[in-house]
Design a protein around this motif. Structure first.
Motif, PDB file in Angstrom:
ATOM      1  N   GLN A 237      60.732  62.533   9.778  1.00 36.56           N
ATOM      2  CA  GLN A 237      61.266  62.183   8.471  1.00 36.56           C
ATOM      3  C   GLN A 237      61.588  63.438   7.657  1.00 36.56           C
ATOM      4  N   VAL A 238      62.530  63.270   6.739  1.00 35.25           N
ATOM      5  CA  VAL A 238      62.740  64.251   5.688  1.00 35.25           C
ATOM      6  C   VAL A 238      62.187  63.613   4.412  1.00 35.25           C
ATOM      7  N   PRO A 239      61.874  64.387   3.365  1.00 33.44           N
ATOM      8  CA  PRO A 239      62.138  65.804   3.153  1.00 33.44           C
ATOM      9  C   PRO A 239      61.451  66.760   4.137  1.00 33.44           C
ATOM     10  N   LEU A 240      62.133  67.872   4.362  1.00 33.32           N
ATOM     11  CA  LEU A 240      61.574  68.992   5.100  1.00 33.32           C
ATOM     12  C   LEU A 240      61.737  70.217   4.221  1.00 33.32           C
ATOM     13  N   VAL A 241      60.672  70.983   4.057  1.00 31.21           N
ATOM     14  CA  VAL A 241      60.781  72.248   3.333  1.00 31.21           C
ATOM     15  C   VAL A 241      60.176  73.348   4.191  1.00 31.21           C
ATOM     16  N   GLU A 242      61.017  74.327   4.537  1.00 29.78           N
ATOM     17  CA  GLU A 242      60.511  75.479   5.292  1.00 29.78           C
ATOM     18  C   GLU A 242      60.073  76.509   4.272  1.00 29.78           C
ATOM     19  N   ILE A 243      58.793  76.800   4.287  1.00 31.57           N
ATOM     20  CA  ILE A 243      58.232  77.679   3.271  1.00 31.57           C
ATOM     21  C   ILE A 243      57.035  78.411   3.841  1.00 31.57           C
ATOM     22  N   ASP A 244      56.994  79.727   3.645  1.00 35.88           N
ATOM     23  CA  ASP A 244      55.866  80.533   4.097  1.00 35.88           C
ATOM     24  C   ASP A 244      55.505  80.286   5.564  1.00 35.88           C
ATOM     25  N   GLY A 245      56.526  80.221   6.397  1.00 37.80           N
ATOM     26  CA  GLY A 245      56.288  80.062   7.833  1.00 37.80           C
ATOM     27  C   GLY A 245      55.932  78.656   8.265  1.00 37.80           C
ATOM     28  N   MET A 246      55.872  77.720   7.326  1.00 36.12           N
ATOM     29  CA  MET A 246      55.531  76.339   7.681  1.00 36.12           C
ATOM     30  C   MET A 246      56.779  75.461   7.579  1.00 36.12           C
ATOM     31  N   LYS A 247      56.813  74.435   8.426  1.00 34.94           N
ATOM     32  CA  LYS A 247      57.851  73.415   8.284  1.00 34.94           C
ATOM     33  C   LYS A 247      57.151  72.218   7.636  1.00 34.94           C
ATOM     34  N   MET A 248      57.168  72.185   6.323  1.00 29.43           N
ATOM     35  CA  MET A 248      56.378  71.163   5.629  1.00 29.43           C
ATOM     36  C   MET A 248      57.154  69.869   5.470  1.00 29.43           C
ATOM     37  N   VAL A 249      56.445  68.775   5.698  1.00 25.76           N
ATOM     38  CA  VAL A 249      56.989  67.437   5.461  1.00 25.76           C
ATOM     39  C   VAL A 249      56.007  66.696   4.583  1.00 25.76           C
ATOM     40  N   GLN A 250      56.397  65.458   4.172  1.00 31.25           N
ATOM     41  CA  GLN A 250      55.599  64.642   3.256  1.00 31.25           C
ATOM     42  C   GLN A 250      55.671  65.220   1.843  1.00 31.25           C
ATOM     43  N   THR A 251      56.408  64.527   1.014  1.00 31.40           N
ATOM     44  CA  THR A 251      56.721  65.038  -0.323  1.00 31.40           C
ATOM     45  C   THR A 251      55.501  65.505  -1.101  1.00 31.40           C
ATOM     46  N   ARG A 252      54.451  64.706  -1.100  1.00 34.42           N
ATOM     47  CA  ARG A 252      53.284  65.093  -1.906  1.00 34.42           C
ATOM     48  C   ARG A 252      52.631  66.353  -1.372  1.00 34.42           C
ATOM     49  N   ALA A 253      52.598  66.505  -0.046  1.00 40.53           N
ATOM     50  CA  ALA A 253      52.016  67.712   0.548  1.00 40.53           C
ATOM     51  C   ALA A 253      52.818  68.936   0.093  1.00 40.53           C
ATOM     52  N   ILE A 254      54.138  68.798   0.131  1.00 41.77           N
ATOM     53  CA  ILE A 254      55.026  69.883  -0.279  1.00 41.77           C
ATOM     54  C   ILE A 254      54.797  70.241  -1.748  1.00 41.77           C
ATOM     55  N   LEU A 255      54.798  69.212  -2.591  1.00 43.00           N
ATOM     56  CA  LEU A 255      54.635  69.453  -4.025  1.00 43.00           C
ATOM     57  C   LEU A 255      53.277  70.079  -4.341  1.00 43.00           C
ATOM     58  N   SER A 256      52.208  69.585  -3.694  1.00 45.00           N
ATOM     59  CA  SER A 256      50.876  70.150  -3.930  1.00 45.00           C
ATOM     60  C   SER A 256      50.830  71.616  -3.548  1.00 45.00           C
ATOM     61  N   TYR A 257      51.466  71.946  -2.438  1.00 46.20           N
ATOM     62  CA  TYR A 257      51.468  73.339  -1.989  1.00 46.20           C
ATOM     63  C   TYR A 257      52.183  74.230  -2.993  1.00 46.20           C
ATOM     64  N   ILE A 258      53.358  73.784  -3.430  1.00 48.43           N
ATOM     65  CA  ILE A 258      54.131  74.580  -4.388  1.00 48.43           C
ATOM     66  C   ILE A 258      53.357  74.729  -5.699  1.00 48.43           C
ATOM     67  N   ALA A 259      52.794  73.632  -6.164  1.00 54.19           N
ATOM     68  CA  ALA A 259      52.029  73.671  -7.413  1.00 54.19           C
ATOM     69  C   ALA A 259      50.854  74.634  -7.289  1.00 54.19           C
ATOM     70  N   GLY A 260      50.145  74.566  -6.163  1.00 54.19           N
ATOM     71  CA  GLY A 260      49.002  75.446  -5.941  1.00 54.19           C
ATOM     72  C   GLY A 260      49.436  76.895  -5.874  1.00 54.19           C
ATOM     73  N   LYS A 261      50.497  77.144  -5.146  1.00 54.89           N
ATOM     74  CA  LYS A 261      50.951  78.516  -4.939  1.00 54.89           C
ATOM     75  C   LYS A 261      51.419  79.162  -6.237  1.00 54.89           C
ATOM     76  N   TYR A 262      52.111  78.403  -7.079  1.00 54.73           N
ATOM     77  CA  TYR A 262      52.713  78.986  -8.286  1.00 54.73           C
ATOM     78  C   TYR A 262      51.917  78.682  -9.555  1.00 54.73           C
ATOM     79  N   ASN A 263      50.628  78.414  -9.376  1.00 54.59           N
ATOM     80  CA  ASN A 263      49.728  78.263 -10.541  1.00 54.59           C
ATOM     81  C   ASN A 263      50.170  77.176 -11.509  1.00 54.59           C
ATOM     82  N   LEU A 264      50.590  76.068 -10.955  1.00 53.34           N
ATOM     83  CA  LEU A 264      50.985  74.932 -11.789  1.00 53.34           C
ATOM     84  C   LEU A 264      50.035  73.765 -11.576  1.00 53.34           C
TER      85      LEU A 264
END
Lengths: 221, 222
Positions: free
Chosen positions: B54-81
């Motif tokens: 399934q998509v969404p797919l976000v390639e970020i920091d060497g990971m091929k991330m899927v699952q919208t909430r997982a992606i959003l949590s990672y971004i939020a955690g990484k950027y202090n949000l």
């Protein structure tokens, strides 16, 4: 009033069951307050206890938490079941979100109208055996470790076990092609806190029976 | 290959739009690959790039991330949000999850049959004005701060401004009973990264139209 978390929901699995699993796996005792009638729900809503007027609601650490994912996230982090860093969290989240998707399919099976049940069952089996289980089988095969992430028990293991057991309730031989998931199931089931939760008399809830559906509809509709 | 995150999805909002919002709010530039045909999608699956097909797919920091909430949590955690501690996280999670339930109604709207559309629009209006917006109006009123949680910009604020604008597109006067939310909307819209995202030419996607709906049905037909 004890310091134990207090769970507000109906006396069944639904959206609270994963939370019961996590607390149990973490060895945390909890109390439960069951909604039996629509009035019970209305009372909680009128009290202002439910942020978005919905259950699950868990009273924990001075908060009245709602939204099952928010609650599970909090418990997982508090009890060190959420990996050691952002990247482990990311993996755990990906695995858990997919398990939740499969859980939704399994949970809604009892609510399917009679003419849709067979088709729905086929969808469950197809998605479980072609989309989800192969991923976890491969993860375990590739790293050869006991747990899904970081060589350590996490919520991903707990929630996968919960789902494997529910899937087996649906189709007992559903794991026949997944030897590593079978041994994973045995291994995680033997962890003392989880073993205890799997015994009769624990707070684990049985599957929803069709005869219970009308009562549920009365509370929530 | 740049170090920027790379998003793969259809050329429209769908489940990827909150990711675009969050990256933009964090001031992170990203690239996008748009799925236009079923063949493209099937190739991604065949290549083993989509963990659960399934998509969404976000390639970020060497990971091929899927699952919208997982992606959003990672971004939020990484950027202090994501708040400063577990309890702030808990609040942010509750708010985000509630808003996501409202956004889900908007997400599904283009795919509801024509005869159900009026009823669905009424449901969106009802939920927004009776269940969700009152909560955030009250939160802002009670603490009197600029942001929802911890007196600091977080994922919850980004999710709320996205939702407010999306509901307003469908129900223009929806904020009329919510003065705090009106002020919040102006305040968030003026934050430099968000202001930039709200300008023409940004990666922000327009509301779903018939062409988008058809593309989605074509690519993801069962």
């Amino acid at each position: 009033m004890s310091g134990k978390p207090k769970l507000h929901y109906f006396n069944g699995r639904g959206r609270m069951e994963s939370i019961r699993w996590l607390l149990a796996a973490a060895g945390v005792e909890f109390e439960e307050c069951f909604l039996e009638t629509k009035d019970d729900l209305t009372k909680l809503q009128k009290d202002g206890s439910l942020l978005f007027q919905q259950v699950p609601m868990v009273e924990i650490d001075g908060m009245k938490m709602v939204q099952s994912r928010a609650i599970s996230n909090y418990i997982a982090a508090k009890y060190n079941l959420y990996g050691k860093d952002l990247k482990e969290r990311a993996l755990i989240d990906m695995y858990v979100e997919a398990v939740i998707d499969l859980n939704e399919l399994l949970m809604t099976h009892t609510f399917q109208p009679a003419d849709k049940k067979e088709q729905h069952f086929a969808t469950i089996v197809d998605k479980a055996t072609n989309r989800y289980f192969p991923v976890y089988e491969k993860v375990l095969k590739d790293h050869g470790q006991d747990f899904l992430v970081g060589n350590r028990l996490s919520r991903a293991d707990v929630q996968l076990l919960e789902t494997l057991l529910m899937a087996e309730e649906c189709k007992p031989d559903i794991l026949v092609k997944f030897p590593l998931l079978q041994s994973f199931k045995a291994r995680i089931s033997n962890i003392p806190t989880i073993k205890k939760f799997l015994q009769p008399g624990s707070q684990r809830k049985p599957p929803l029976q069709e005869k219970d559906v009308p009562k549920l509809m009365k509370i929530f509709h | 290959m740049s170090g920027k995150p790379r998003l793969t999805y259809c050329n429209g909002r769908g489940r990827m739009e909150p990711v675009r919002w969050l990256l933009a709010a964090a001031g992170v530039e990203f690239e996008e690959i748009f799925l236009e045909t079923r063949e493209q999608y099937e190739k991604l699956i065949k290549d083993g790039v989509l963990m659960f097909q399934q998509v969404p797919l976000v390639e970020i920091d060497g990971m091929k991330m899927v699952q919208t909430r997982a992606i959003l949590s990672y971004i939020a955690g990484k950027y202090n949000l994501y708040g400063k501690d577990l309890k702030e996280r808990a609040l942010i999670d509750m708010y985000v999850e509630g808003i996501t339930d409202l956004m889900q109604m908007i997400l599904m709207f283009p795919f509801s049959p024509p005869e159900a559309k009026e009823k669905n629009l009424d449901s969106i209006k009802e939920r927004a004005t009776n269940r969700y917006f009152p909560v955030f109006e009250k939160v802002l009123k009670q603490h009197g701060q600029d942001f929802l949680v911890g007196n600091k910009f977080s994922w919850a604020d980004v999710q709320l401004i996205e939702a407010i604008l999306a509901v307003e597109e469908k129900i223009p006067a929806v904020l009329s009973g919510f003065p705090q939310l009106q002020a919040f909307k102006i305040r968030m819209s003026n934050m430099p990264t968000i202001k930039k995202f709200l300008q023409p030419g940004s990666p922000r996607k327009p509301p779903p139209d018939e062409s988008y709906r058809e593309t989605v049905l074509k690519i993801f037909r069962k």
